[in-house]
Design a protein around this motif. Structure first.
Motif, PDB file in Angstrom:
ATOM      1  N   MET A 211       0.825  -1.196   0.000  1.00 53.62           N
ATOM      2  CA  MET A 211       0.000   0.000   0.000  1.00 53.62           C
ATOM      3  C   MET A 211       0.868   1.257   0.000  1.00 53.62           C
ATOM      4  N   LEU A 212       1.886   1.282   0.829  1.00 53.43           N
ATOM      5  CA  LEU A 212       2.740   2.467   0.936  1.00 53.43           C
ATOM      6  C   LEU A 212       3.459   2.768  -0.375  1.00 53.43           C
ATOM      7  N   THR A 213       3.910   1.736  -1.061  1.00 53.16           N
ATOM      8  CA  THR A 213       4.699   1.955  -2.270  1.00 53.16           C
ATOM      9  C   THR A 213       3.865   2.426  -3.451  1.00 53.16           C
ATOM     10  N   VAL A 214       2.550   2.506  -3.276  1.00 53.49           N
ATOM     11  CA  VAL A 214       1.699   3.092  -4.306  1.00 53.49           C
ATOM     12  C   VAL A 214       1.939   4.600  -4.386  1.00 53.49           C
TER      13      VAL A 214
ATOM     14  N   GLY B 213       9.585   4.552  -2.069  1.00 55.53           N
ATOM     15  CA  GLY B 213      10.189   3.342  -2.607  1.00 55.53           C
ATOM     16  C   GLY B 213      10.373   2.314  -1.509  1.00 55.53           C
ATOM     17  N   THR B 214      11.118   1.286  -1.823  1.00 59.97           N
ATOM     18  CA  THR B 214      11.343   0.207  -0.872  1.00 59.97           C
ATOM     19  C   THR B 214      11.982   0.707   0.415  1.00 59.97           C
ATOM     20  N   LYS B 215      13.018   1.529   0.293  1.00 58.87           N
ATOM     21  CA  LYS B 215      13.751   2.009   1.468  1.00 58.87           C
ATOM     22  C   LYS B 215      12.854   2.822   2.390  1.00 58.87           C
ATOM     23  N   VAL B 216      12.077   3.727   1.807  1.00 59.44           N
ATOM     24  CA  VAL B 216      11.201   4.586   2.621  1.00 59.44           C
ATOM     25  C   VAL B 216      10.082   3.763   3.264  1.00 59.44           C
ATOM     26  N   ALA B 217       9.489   2.854   2.507  1.00 62.23           N
ATOM     27  CA  ALA B 217       8.406   2.032   3.059  1.00 62.23           C
ATOM     28  C   ALA B 217       8.902   1.199   4.240  1.00 62.23           C
ATOM     29  N   LEU B 218      10.088   0.611   4.115  1.00 62.49           N
ATOM     30  CA  LEU B 218      10.642  -0.176   5.215  1.00 62.49           C
ATOM     31  C   LEU B 218      10.994   0.717   6.397  1.00 62.49           C
TER      32      LEU B 218
END
Length: 204
Positions: free
Chosen positions: A74-77, A82-87
């Motif tokens: 959901m966040l990466t939409v 991106g991956t780094k920020v979502a994690l």
């Protein structure tokens, strides 16, 4: 597609772990919360996974709960996530905290995550506020913090995301289509109805 790994925890480092499955060591990137939940070296562990494939890379992400993986998708939409920020967001906030922050438009809480500035935090809140309020089962808890009825026995939303991902849709495409389908069908939507409508919307 690799959806889940069960094996022996070989080692952990900042941002990743190596899980030995039948003598093969899988390098799994994960949030700090997932890494903390794995336990000690030598323990048997299970992680839900997301495989990212590009022209010149393959990355395997691991999540302690399927709901955490759903939130990642959901966040990466959101543009700029991106991956780094979502994690980083999943490292900084518990899932129920993230759900509450989005539902309340509390962008200051989102901005606690490393790499998330005020503008990006505001965009995340604006784009996901309605989805977070209407899809509490993704986080595994309702507003009171108790297990929601949608989360018990699995989330139709999360299962629909997995279904589209297994058909080759990118995480962002799958999440957008399923979110639109869920909004149209309502909370009582079945998995079959979600998948059928999401496929129609993804094909447009």
């Amino acid at each position: 597609m690799i959806a889940k790994l069960t094996g022996t925890l070989d080692s952990t480092s900042a941002g990743s772990a190596i899980i030995d499955v039948g003598g093969v060591g899988y390098l799994v990137e994960a949030s700090a919360r997932t890494l903390d939940a794995l336990g000690a070296k030598g323990d048997e562990v299970t992680v839900h996974t997301e495989l990212l494939v590009g022209e010149d890379f393959m990355r395997l992400l691991g999540f302690s709960r399927a709901e955490e993986r759903d939130w990642f998708r959901m966040l990466t939409v959101v543009q700029g996530v991106g991956t780094k920020v979502a994690l980083a967001i999943l490292s900084a906030l518990e899932l129920n905290e993230l759900q509450r922050a989005l539902a309340n438009g509390d962008h200051a809480m989102i901005a606690r995550a490393n790499g998330v500035g005020p503008k990006l935090a505001q965009r995340i809140c604006n784009e996901l506020k309605d989805k977070a309020a209407g899809l509490g089962g993704i986080a595994g808890t309702g507003p009171s913090g108790s297990m929601s009825s949608n989360a018990k026995g699995g989330s139709p939303f999360g299962d629909a995301l997995s279904a589209l991902s297994s058909l080759g849709f990118k995480p962002a495409e799958a999440s957008t289509a399923v979110s639109a389908a869920a909004e149209e069908l309502g909370d009582s939507a079945t998995l079959d109805a979600l998948v059928r409508l999401a496929l129609k919307k993804a094909a447009k």
